[in-house]
Design an enzyme around this catalytic site. Structure first.
Site, PDB file in Angstrom:
ATOM      1  N   SER A  86       0.717  -1.223   0.142  1.00 48.98           N
ATOM      2  CA  SER A  86       0.241   0.271   0.357  1.00 48.98           C
ATOM      3  C   SER A  86       0.871   1.019   0.275  1.00 48.98           C
ATOM      4  CB  SER A  86      -0.861   0.048   0.804  1.00 48.98           C
ATOM      5  OG  SER A  86      -1.759   1.375   0.985  1.00 48.98           O
ATOM      6  N   LYS A  91      -1.038  -0.528  -4.542  1.00 51.90           N
ATOM      7  CA  LYS A  91      -1.832   0.019  -4.778  1.00 51.90           C
ATOM      8  C   LYS A  91      -1.874   0.722  -3.784  1.00 51.90           C
ATOM      9  CE  LYS A  91      -5.065  -0.031   0.702  1.00 51.90           C
ATOM     10  NZ  LYS A  91      -5.062  -1.251   1.573  1.00 51.90           N
ATOM     11  N   LYS A 112      -2.805   5.355  -2.249  1.00 53.17           N
ATOM     12  CA  LYS A 112      -4.432   5.164  -1.977  1.00 53.17           C
ATOM     13  C   LYS A 112      -4.276   7.477  -2.284  1.00 53.17           C
ATOM     14  CE  LYS A 112      -4.085   3.385   2.151  1.00 53.17           C
ATOM     15  NZ  LYS A 112      -5.357   2.809   3.392  1.00 53.17           N
ATOM     16  N   ASP A 126      -7.243   2.979  -2.840  1.00 48.19           N
ATOM     17  CA  ASP A 126      -8.192   2.704  -2.026  1.00 48.19           C
ATOM     18  C   ASP A 126      -8.308   4.089  -1.510  1.00 48.19           C
ATOM     19  OD1 ASP A 126      -9.052   2.097   0.530  1.00 48.19           O
ATOM     20  OD2 ASP A 126      -7.415   0.812   1.509  1.00 48.19           O
ATOM     21  N   GLU A 143     -11.225   0.365  -3.473  1.00 45.54           N
ATOM     22  CA  GLU A 143     -11.508   0.485  -2.207  1.00 45.54           C
ATOM     23  C   GLU A 143     -12.376   1.149  -1.337  1.00 45.54           C
ATOM     24  OE1 GLU A 143      -8.173  -1.691  -0.301  1.00 45.54           O
ATOM     25  OE2 GLU A 143      -8.902  -1.463   1.773  1.00 45.54           O
ATOM     26  N   ASP A 178     -13.656  -2.124   2.460  1.00 50.66           N
ATOM     27  CA  ASP A 178     -13.001  -2.340   3.777  1.00 50.66           C
ATOM     28  C   ASP A 178     -13.764  -1.710   5.087  1.00 50.66           C
ATOM     29  OD1 ASP A 178     -10.653  -2.042   5.387  1.00 50.66           O
ATOM     30  OD2 ASP A 178      -9.686  -1.323   4.678  1.00 50.66           O
ATOM     31  N   LYS A 217      -9.810  -7.495   7.110  1.00 51.59           N
ATOM     32  CA  LYS A 217      -8.940  -7.866   8.233  1.00 51.59           C
ATOM     33  C   LYS A 217      -9.587  -8.685   9.409  1.00 51.59           C
ATOM     34  CE  LYS A 217      -7.850  -3.230   6.163  1.00 51.59           C
ATOM     35  NZ  LYS A 217      -7.598  -1.691   6.557  1.00 51.59           N
ATOM     36  N   GLY A 277      -4.208  -4.716   6.054  1.00 48.77           N
ATOM     37  CA  GLY A 277      -3.235  -4.482   6.544  1.00 48.77           C
ATOM     38  C   GLY A 277      -3.356  -3.321   7.526  1.00 48.77           C
TER      39      GLY A 277
END
Ligand code: NPQ
Ligand code: MG
Length: 366
Positions: free
Chosen positions: A133, A159, A161, A187, A212, A237, A261, A289
């Site tokens: 990430s 990934k 952000k 995400d 996400e 998520d 998660k 994570g």
């Protein structure tokens, strides 16, 4: 198995680099560790909650308080992970906190019987492919350098952000530099609203694996509406805190993929239920994570080895976040991490390192 006492230990872990998401920038990870001491031996659990309630409503001080006042006193005198889960059901929410206690009990129980988390949960692989990430950067050149470094290290999926103002440009820049073959996803950590649907649909051009949590955690219906306007699959998520939520989201068409998660959903037992449900519905899952230390990371890698985890997770190497981990570090081999095979979570804190990062300890005798 009888618990004789529980240690609540707070540690301060400096991050190698600040980690910026749509909800803020973290410089240090303030972690609560739970160590249960039983007649059969010890067990460890790591609480995923952050210092401040930014990712969800939980935060570390609240976790320690609810453990001390409510969750620990409610445990039966003879306990295993399932019994602990049932005893904690009477209390609302606090899933990450419940997960930490349940995990510590499960770890003690499995160490006592000599079985690994991976075997107990039903893993069918000896190693798992890993993604990473990547936080919001100050500039596109800086982002490209960071992504390049991770690609060189062997991560099989990136990934990014995103947030309003940092979405199309970084995705376009990474696609242009690294090509169409790179497994890429984004995400938003709930930073958008349905009014942004037209803008988010512009991400469809970049062939992302998924987007996400674009919208608010309690907005399943609007995620379903957004899903009809995007070709990019939606992954949830923050919205999914239980198998019941997962079932609702699938039924509504609010997501096509789920990030599991264990902390967010209340532990590894509920995480496995969500895995089983999604597998039965043909919904791919992957392991998220929360900047775990080696203790939380070890258990996550075991979970990520279950057959329904068909997408690479955020189960990065220890050195993604920490210069020195409290366990022997998890290191990438050809983009994969080995699934621990020793009993329980399969790793232990290094005593000197643990002592060095510890800020407080609280002992609760039972
Ligand atoms: C996510 N994690 O998938 C989270 C969010 C997150 C790896 O992207 C300190 C502790 C900072 C936990 C920042 C990843 C954090 C954190 C972000 C979790 O949404
Ligand atoms: Mg997320």
């Amino acid at each position: 198995m009888k618990i004789t006492g529980i240690e609540l230990r707070r540690i301060a872990m400096p991050l190698r680099a600040p980690f910026r998401t749509s909800f803020g920038t973290e410089h240090d990870r303030d972690v609560l560790l739970v160590r249960v001491v039983t007649t059969e031996g010890d067990g460890w659990g790591e609480c995923a909650a952050m210092t401040a309630p930014r990712y969800n409503h939980e935060y570390v001080d609240a976790a320690q308080d609810v453990l001390r006042r409510h969750l620990i006193p409610a445990l039966p005198s003879t306990v295993d992970a399932h019994a602990a889960g049932r005893a904690m059901e009477q209390f609302k929410g606090h899933k990450m906190t419940k997960a930490a206690l349940e995990t510590a009990i499960l770890d003690a129980q499995l160490r006592a019987t000599g079985e690994s988390f991976a075997s107990y949960l039903g893993a069918d692989r000896a190693s798992v492919p890993c993604g990473v990430s990547v936080g919001i950067a100050d500039s596109l050149p800086e982002l490209l350098d960071t992504v390049d470094d991770f690609v060189q290290q062997g991560y099989v999926r990136i990934k990014l952000k995103i947030e309003p103002g940092w979405d199309l440009e970084p995705v376009r820049a990474v696609r242009e530099r690294f090509g169409d073959q790179l497994l890429l996803q984004v995400d938003a950590n709930a930073a958008y609203t349905l009014a942004d649907a037209r803008h988010l649909a512009r991400l469809d051009a970049f062939d992302l694996l998924l987007i996400e949590q674009p919208l608010a955690d309690d907005d399943l219906v609007q995620h379903a509406q957004l899903a009809r306007r995007l070709t990019t699959p939606i992954c949830l998520d923050e919205s999914i805190e239980s198998a019941a939520h997962a079932a609702a989201a699938i039924t509504l068409g609010a997501c096509q993929i789920i990030n599991i998660k264990p902390g967010r959903v209340g532990g590894y037992l509920e995480a496995r239920r969500i895995h089983d449900l999604c597998r039965a519905h043909g919904v791919p899952v992957w392991c998220g994570g929360m900047l775990e230390t080696g203790l939380g990371r070890a258990a996550n890698i075991a979970l990520a080895a279950l057959p329904g985890f068909t997408l690479p997770g955020d189960t990065s190497a220890s050195n993604r976040y920490y210069a020195t981990d409290i366990t022997p570090p998890f290191e990438l081999t050809d983009g994969h991490l080995d699934v621990p095979t020793a009993p329980g979570i399969g790793t232990d804190p290094v005593p000197d390192v643990l002592a060095e990062v510890t800020t407080t300890t609280e002992w609760i005798a039972l």
